[in-house]
Design a protein around this motif. Structure first.
Motif, PDB file in Angstrom:
ATOM      1  N   GLY A 222     -32.840  -1.562 -36.868  1.00  0.00           N
ATOM      2  CA  GLY A 222     -34.146  -0.975 -37.087  1.00  0.00           C
ATOM      3  C   GLY A 222     -34.701  -0.256 -35.870  1.00  0.00           C
ATOM      4  N   TRP A 223     -36.023  -0.232 -35.751  1.00  0.00           N
ATOM      5  CA  TRP A 223     -36.697   0.473 -34.659  1.00  0.00           C
ATOM      6  C   TRP A 223     -37.396  -0.533 -33.758  1.00  0.00           C
ATOM      7  CZ3 TRP A 223     -42.352   1.748 -34.599  1.00  0.00           C
ATOM      8  CH2 TRP A 223     -42.701   2.519 -33.479  1.00  0.00           C
TER       9      TRP A 223
ATOM     10  N   ILE B 183     -34.144   6.702 -44.263  1.00  0.00           N
ATOM     11  CA  ILE B 183     -35.437   6.312 -43.686  1.00  0.00           C
ATOM     12  C   ILE B 183     -35.776   7.199 -42.496  1.00  0.00           C
ATOM     13  CG2 ILE B 183     -36.683   4.454 -42.510  1.00  0.00           C
ATOM     14  CD1 ILE B 183     -35.085   2.480 -44.277  1.00  0.00           C
ATOM     15  N   GLU B 184     -34.785   7.507 -41.658  1.00  0.00           N
ATOM     16  CA  GLU B 184     -35.024   8.400 -40.519  1.00  0.00           C
ATOM     17  C   GLU B 184     -35.478   9.781 -40.980  1.00  0.00           C
ATOM     18  OE1 GLU B 184     -31.742   8.652 -37.857  1.00  0.00           O
ATOM     19  OE2 GLU B 184     -32.336   6.856 -36.751  1.00  0.00           O
ATOM     20  N   GLU B 185     -34.867  10.277 -42.051  1.00  0.00           N
ATOM     21  CA  GLU B 185     -35.283  11.577 -42.598  1.00  0.00           C
ATOM     22  C   GLU B 185     -36.741  11.535 -43.060  1.00  0.00           C
ATOM     23  OE1 GLU B 185     -32.559  12.603 -45.677  1.00  0.00           O
ATOM     24  OE2 GLU B 185     -30.839  12.785 -44.322  1.00  0.00           O
TER      25      GLU B 185
ATOM     26  N   ALA C 239     -42.441   5.778 -44.215  1.00  0.00           N
ATOM     27  CA  ALA C 239     -41.085   6.295 -44.440  1.00  0.00           C
ATOM     28  C   ALA C 239     -40.263   5.320 -45.284  1.00  0.00           C
ATOM     29  CB  ALA C 239     -40.400   6.551 -43.099  1.00  0.00           C
ATOM     30  N   ILE C 240     -40.396   4.028 -45.009  1.00  0.00           N
ATOM     31  CA  ILE C 240     -39.686   3.027 -45.811  1.00  0.00           C
ATOM     32  C   ILE C 240     -40.211   3.031 -47.243  1.00  0.00           C
ATOM     33  CG2 ILE C 240     -39.261   0.548 -46.098  1.00  0.00           C
ATOM     34  CD1 ILE C 240     -39.374   0.360 -42.988  1.00  0.00           C
ATOM     35  N   ALA C 241     -41.531   3.157 -47.394  1.00  0.00           N
ATOM     36  CA  ALA C 241     -42.116   3.246 -48.737  1.00  0.00           C
ATOM     37  C   ALA C 241     -41.597   4.479 -49.482  1.00  0.00           C
ATOM     38  CB  ALA C 241     -43.638   3.282 -48.645  1.00  0.00           C
ATOM     39  N   ASN C 242     -41.467   5.596 -48.778  1.00  0.00           N
ATOM     40  CA  ASN C 242     -40.907   6.806 -49.396  1.00  0.00           C
ATOM     41  C   ASN C 242     -39.476   6.566 -49.852  1.00  0.00           C
ATOM     42  OD1 ASN C 242     -43.309   8.066 -48.821  1.00  0.00           O
ATOM     43  ND2 ASN C 242     -42.497   9.375 -47.192  1.00  0.00           N
ATOM     44  N   TYR C 243     -38.690   5.915 -48.987  1.00  0.00           N
ATOM     45  CA  TYR C 243     -37.307   5.591 -49.365  1.00  0.00           C
ATOM     46  C   TYR C 243     -37.280   4.739 -50.636  1.00  0.00           C
ATOM     47  CZ  TYR C 243     -33.109   2.773 -49.644  1.00  0.00           C
ATOM     48  OH  TYR C 243     -32.002   2.113 -50.125  1.00  0.00           O
TER      49      TYR C 243
END
Length: 466
Positions: free
Chosen positions: A9-10, A129-131, A29-33
């Protein structure tokens, strides 16, 4: 600022890069994924360790998830990473967020996403997730729903009950043992004493209260960080010392003589135990940087060995897809068949105690007997600092490294699975690879004696000019 997901992770320094604003970007970003992949029906669990502001970050994560139409379920108290992963399976969730910087220094915090299979996220997930992180940074579109009440659960008791099914607890009634445990002020506080509370085993703890400064040290169960535990075990008549890192996914083991066992030693001891005492069947999964003692034991028992790149995400994936008795890595992660595909320091500690009780011998004696049976190997990792300016050139030298001999030993195999690994004619091996999370070049060597170890290390360093 680029936010990158490493092996787990980060992670970043609190109030520098790890701010609430950047944290919201990552959770969005995780929610978008999750929304992009239709993984929003069953909810997301949020676990967290004992670091600064961890409850506040957990609350913020829940509000971002809920703002994106994803049910958030939060832990009632700090939890080990393996307990968070187990909760995904137990509650049949779409995944979990674990807020931890694991064994990093106190000024760090971190977040990682654990998918629905309860193991570390693979690159195909973290890349997405990075995207999304880059997209959110550009658009600044973050959905937040302020919450007065969030659903909470406490999975501690259920996890411990499950561990009692994975471990042979009948062994703990065969005799007495005196254990000293060190959770290193982390999320594993009280777990080892709870596990053994109904047995004849006497367990005491040190450093067993929350301290976000980790006593001024690092919550990493290495020999250098465990001097207090080592000294007390050696001088106060304990049978074994057990340690956990900040989120209890890594372990440290101390013999009754005060000797620190490396994760490599623990791995081959437990493989021998699971085969000889438990009669388990299946293969063995290890990373490219992990001891070949596992291979020696596997050959004797005609078992498959699966070699993976560095990172427990690859071990966990092998355990999901193949029949694997034990999977592990030299940095202190392991799991076994029938358990979650995530590294678990609690499991490792309890398995070592199971082995001692099963054999009725001191740990130092068990090590001696196993090494007499399979031969002794010495493993060592060098961590060499390398500036961001130097690193590309050194990495290029690693990629171009080609030799017929190293330290006068003939090279019989060259492996490029992760970095550059050479197998030598006497069974020794060396691996060169850049760290994925730190400005370091790592050189791993395993051989049968210290003299050859030094020669291989010197030869490799001279060729790499480091």
């Amino acid at each position: 600022m680029a936010i990158e997901f490493g092996t787990d992770g980060w992670r970043a320094v609190i109030a520098d890069e790890f701010t609430f604003d950047n944290f919201k970007i990552v959770v969005q970003a995780i929610a978008n994924y999750l929304n992009n992949n239709d993984k929003t029906d069953r909810g997301i669990f949020i676990g967290y360790d004992n670091r600064f502001l961890t409850e506040e970050f957990a609350q913020t994560a829940a509000e971002v998830l809920e703002g994106n139409g994803i049910e958030a379920i939060i832990a009632k108290e700090a939890l080990p990473t393996p307990v968070t992963a187990f909760t995904i399976q137990e509650e049949e969730l779409d995944g979990a967020l674990m807020l931890t910087a694991s064994h990093n220094p106190a000024q760090y915090h971190g977040i990682k996403f654990i998918p629905e299979y309860a193991g570390p996220a693979l690159p195909e997930i973290t890349d997405q997730i990075e995207e999304e992180v880059a997209r959110v940074q550009k658009t600044n579109e973050i959905n937040i729903k302020k919450l007065d009440n969030i659903k909470e659960i406490d999975p501690r008791a259920i996890y411990l009950d499950n561990l009692r099914e994975v471990i042979d607890f009948s062994q703990f009634e065969t005799g007495k043992l005196k254990i000293l445990a060190d959770p290193m002020y982390g999320a594993g506080l009280g777990y080892l004493t709870d596990i053994f509370s109904t047995t004849r085993i006497d367990t005491e703890e040190i450093n067993n209260y929350r301290d976000p400064l980790f006593g001024g040290g690092m919550p990493e169960p290495t020999e250098a960080e465990l001097t207090q535990l080592i000294n007390k075990v050696k001088t106060e008549d304990y049978n074994i010392g057990l340690a956990l890192d900040g989120d209890a996914d890594r372990f440290g083991i101390i013999t009754e003589e005060g000797e620190y066992l490396s994760p490599n030693q623990v791995l081959f001891l437990l493989l021998d135990h699971l085969l000889e005492d438990r009669g388990m069947t299946g293969g063995v999964a290890r990373t490219v940087a992990t001891t070949h003692m596992l291979d020696r034991i596997a050959r004797k028992h005609d078992l498959d060995v699966y070699e993976t790149p560095v990172g427990f995400k690859y071990i966990g994936n092998k355990m999901l897809k193949n029949d694997v008795i034990i999977g592990g890595e030299e940095s202190g992660g392991l799991s076994i068949k029938g358990h979650i595909p995530e590294k678990d320091g609690l499991l490792a500690c309890v398995l070592i105690v199971e082995m001692i009780m099963s054999r009725g011998k001191r740990l130092s004696k068990i090590i001696q007997e196993v090494e007499e049976k399979y031969g002794k190997l010495i493993s060592e990792r060098l961590d060499i600092e390398c500036s961001p300016e130097q690193k590309p050139e050194v990495v290029k030298r690693i990629e171009e490294f080609d030799a017929e001999k190293i330290a006068e030993q003939k090279v019989i195999e060259r492996i490029t699975k992760d970095g550059m690994k050479f197998i030598l004619e006497d069974g020794s091996w060396c691996l060169m690879r850049p760290s994925g999370t730190e400005p370091l070049i790592r050189i791993y060597v395993e051989t049968s004696n210290h003299s050859l170890m030094s020669k291989i290390q010197s030869d490799v360093r001279e060729r790499l000019k480091i």
